[in-house]
Enzyme design. Structure first.
Site, short mmCIF file in Angstrom:
data_model
loop_
_atom_site.label_atom_id
_atom_site.label_comp_id
_atom_site.label_asym_id
_atom_site.label_seq_id
_atom_site.Cartn_x
_atom_site.Cartn_y
_atom_site.Cartn_z
N HIS A 80 0.84 -1.20 0.00
CA HIS A 80 0.00 0.00 0.00
C HIS A 80 0.88 1.25 0.00
CE1 HIS A 80 -2.92 -2.70 2.43
NE2 HIS A 80 -3.50 -2.51 1.25
N LYS B 231 -17.62 -6.58 7.90
CA LYS B 231 -16.38 -7.35 7.83
C LYS B 231 -15.64 -7.26 9.16
CE LYS B 231 -12.46 -7.53 4.69
NZ LYS B 231 -11.87 -6.89 3.53
N ARG C 213 -1.44 -5.81 -8.37
CA ARG C 213 -0.31 -6.67 -8.01
C ARG C 213 -0.04 -7.71 -9.08
NH1 ARG C 213 -2.79 -8.03 -2.22
NH2 ARG C 213 -4.53 -8.18 -3.65
N SER D 91 -2.69 -7.85 3.20
CA SER D 91 -2.89 -7.70 4.65
C SER D 91 -3.25 -9.05 5.28
CB SER D 91 -4.00 -6.69 4.93
OG SER D 91 -3.66 -5.43 4.40
O1 PNS Z 1 -8.57 -2.92 0.54
P1 PNS Z 1 -9.81 -3.44 -0.13
O2 PNS Z 1 -10.69 -4.12 0.89
O3 PNS Z 1 -9.51 -4.29 -1.33
O4 PNS Z 1 -10.59 -2.13 -0.66
C1 PNS Z 1 -11.77 -2.25 -1.38
C2 PNS Z 1 -12.50 -0.90 -1.49
C3 PNS Z 1 -12.66 -0.24 -0.14
C4 PNS Z 1 -11.70 0.01 -2.39
C5 PNS Z 1 -13.86 -1.21 -2.14
O5 PNS Z 1 -14.46 -2.27 -1.48
C6 PNS Z 1 -14.84 -0.03 -2.10
O6 PNS Z 1 -14.66 0.95 -2.79
N1 PNS Z 1 -15.91 -0.15 -1.26
C7 PNS Z 1 -16.91 0.87 -1.06
C8 PNS Z 1 -18.26 0.46 -1.66
C9 PNS Z 1 -18.23 0.73 -3.15
O7 PNS Z 1 -18.14 1.86 -3.58
N2 PNS Z 1 -18.28 -0.34 -3.93
C10 PNS Z 1 -18.05 -0.29 -5.37
C11 PNS Z 1 -19.23 -0.72 -6.14
S1 PNS Z 1 -18.76 -0.79 -7.84
#
Ligand code: PNS
Length: 158
Positions: free
Chosen positions: A17, A41, A90, A127
């Site tokens: 990150h 979660k 990645r 993570s």
């Molecule tokens: O570190 P992560 O868990 O892979 O991050 C994922 C994240 C937070 C970027 C993603 O889940 C997100 O944007 N969630 C918010 C809800 C949302 O906007 N979803 C997208 C629908 S297309």
């Protein structure tokens, strides 16, 4: 002001990150690191703990702000007047999921997603794997910031 958001769970932040945040900070005037508040979660660290870690390890960049959000990322972007999302890729395995999200986010709002190739020296990090390694006694130095390693050991083996 050219502003971009790096969103994620950051439970906890890894050097993968940090690689993306640091490189984005050299391309933009301001990088907002936005921690998702996800009550569904189970996380190891609270959102406030994650924010504190992020603030400490990104302080040296000088143009990184840490915040939290819930709901849709694009709604947060609109509210904060952030036109683009930066995501690290990645490997090919990240691509399907990230492409779908990028296309949906663009379709919903016009907010752009820019992909950055994660540095090969950190591209194998996640993570979840980090937490697993620490839990079973492994050494993650060099894979997460020292502060994060200390907090992981304390929380998982304490
Ligand atoms: O570190 P992560 O868990 O892979 O991050 C994922 C994240 C937070 C970027 C993603 O889940 C997100 O944007 N969630 C918010 C809800 C949302 O906007 N979803 C997208 C629908 S297309």
């Amino acid at each position: 002001m050219r502003r971009v958001v790096c969103p994620g769970s950051f439970d906890p932040i890894t050097n993968g990150h940090l690689d993306i945040i640091g490189r984005a900070s050299r391309q933009y005037d301001e990088v907002v690191v936005a921690v998702l508040i996800n009550l569904e979660k189970k996380s190891l660290f609270t959102v406030e703990e994650r924010i504190q870690m992020l603030q400490t390890v990104t302080k040296e960049y000088g143009n990184v702000r840490v915040d939290k959000f819930h709901g849709l990322l694009v709604d947060y972007c609109k509210q904060q007047e952030i036109p683009a999302i930066v995501k690290g890729l990645r490997a090919v395995s990240d691509f399907d999921y990230e492409l779908q999200m990028a296309q949906l986010n663009y379709r919903m709002s016009g907010v752009e997603t820019l992909f950055m190739a994660t540095g090969p020296e950190v591209s194998f990090l996640s993570s979840s794997r980090i937490k697993e390694i620490v839990k079973y006694g492994g050494n993650v130095s060099g894979l997460v910031p020292d502060l994060v390693q200390e907090l992981l050991v304390e929380r998982l083996r304490g």
